[in-house]
Design a protein around this motif. Structure first.
Motif, PDB file in Angstrom:
ATOM      1  N   GLN A  37       3.019  17.274 -20.850  1.00 22.85           N
ATOM      2  CA  GLN A  37       1.941  17.053 -19.888  1.00 22.85           C
ATOM      3  C   GLN A  37       1.096  18.313 -19.729  1.00 22.85           C
ATOM      4  OE1 GLN A  37       0.984  14.311 -18.645  1.00 22.85           O
ATOM      5  NE2 GLN A  37       2.695  12.878 -18.427  1.00 22.85           N
TER       6      GLN A  37
ATOM      7  N   LYS B 246      -0.426  12.065 -26.213  1.00 22.62           N
ATOM      8  CA  LYS B 246      -0.191  10.794 -25.515  1.00 22.62           C
ATOM      9  C   LYS B 246       0.938  10.013 -26.205  1.00 22.62           C
ATOM     10  CE  LYS B 246      -5.021  10.284 -24.026  1.00 22.62           C
ATOM     11  NZ  LYS B 246      -6.268   9.512 -24.232  1.00 22.62           N
TER      12      LYS B 246
ATOM     13  N   ILE C  18       4.330  11.631 -25.411  1.00 20.47           N
ATOM     14  CA  ILE C  18       4.823  11.278 -24.080  1.00 20.47           C
ATOM     15  C   ILE C  18       5.528   9.927 -24.121  1.00 20.47           C
ATOM     16  CG2 ILE C  18       4.091  10.608 -21.751  1.00 20.47           C
ATOM     17  CD1 ILE C  18       1.913  12.814 -21.994  1.00 20.47           C
TER      18      ILE C  18
END
Length: 246
Positions: free
Chosen positions: A90, A232, A235
């Motif tokens: 993040q 992304k 994650i």
């Protein structure tokens, strides 16, 4: 859970068996168990970890601590510390987005210089203020100055004073460094720009192709966009790995 030998996992990922051993040495995957004969035994978790690592390292050009952060993330996930790995990803994603904003701003700064637009100095800053504002360490600022990328004026008391022009120049340098250009190459670009802003800035980089600052930043933005999409995906992968392998 299925198990795999070194050659089998290399074939599954599409890498050389020596690369499998290298990832183990670098702690980018968890240490596999060994059979009595010494052969390594890998699992489905190792396959997922390899896929995560290869995605993480797909974008090569980035500096400014991005590479270091993503290596740390891969190592934490290999140790099954998925919460820390997610937090690092993040942070990486947020920094990638900020670097893209920085690169876009650098392009606009250079376009204004090339157009001859008037840009007056209305503000003056101390080194500490510049460091905090631009997110650049004071040691880095000193290094750039020592290497001739920036000449900072001094007050009568000897303190350095950074102007708006200096800030704009530093923003361009920051993006060029993120794009992995050497200080020497950046100095060449900036020197050519300041000598004659109206000319096309070419043959100033230690690269095979002639480029301009705008071209460098454009390519950086493309790389950062790719890094953002990869982050992304990482994650999502980490979230699934946390559920499956915690």
């Amino acid at each position: 859970m299925d198990t795999y030998k070194t050659a089998e996992i290399a074939a599954a990922i599409g890498i050389h068996p020596n690369t499998v051993r290298l990832y183990e040495e670098l702690e980018l995957i968890s240490k596999p168990e060994r059979l009595p004969n010494g052969y390594r035994i890998f699992t489905d978790f190792h396959i997922e970890q390899f896929r995560l690592a290869r995605l993480a390292f797909q974008v090569e050009v980035l500096q400014n601590g991005l590479r270091k952060k993503i290596v740390q993330m891969v190592k934490k996930s290999a140790a099954r510390d998925f919460d820390t790995a997610l937090a690092l990803t993040q942070e990486y994603l947020a920094q990638v987005r900020q670097e893209r904003i920085n690169a876009e701003e650098a392009i606009e700064i250079v376009k204004k210089v090339l157009s001859g637009a008037s840009q007056e100095d209305k503000h003056f800053f101390k080194r500490k203020d510049v460091s905090e504002y631009l997110g650049i360490s004071m040691d880095t600022l000193r290094n750039w100055e020592m290497n001739g990328l920036l000449t900072v004026k001094r007050k009568q008391n000897g303190y350095r004073v950074y102007t708006d022009k200096d800030i704009r120049r530093l923003k361009v340098i920051r993006s060029l460094r993120c794009a992995n250009y050497s200080l020497e190459a950046i100095l060449g670009l900036l020197s050519r720009l300041s000598q004659n802003p109206s000319v096309d800035i070419k043959a100033a980089l230690n690269t095979p192709k002639e480029e301009t600052i705008i071209a460098v930043c454009d390519r950086l933005i493309i790389s950062l966009s790719a890094a953002e999409e990869n982050a992304k995906q990482m994650i999502c992968m980490l979230q699934k790995m946390k559920i499956t392998y915690s």
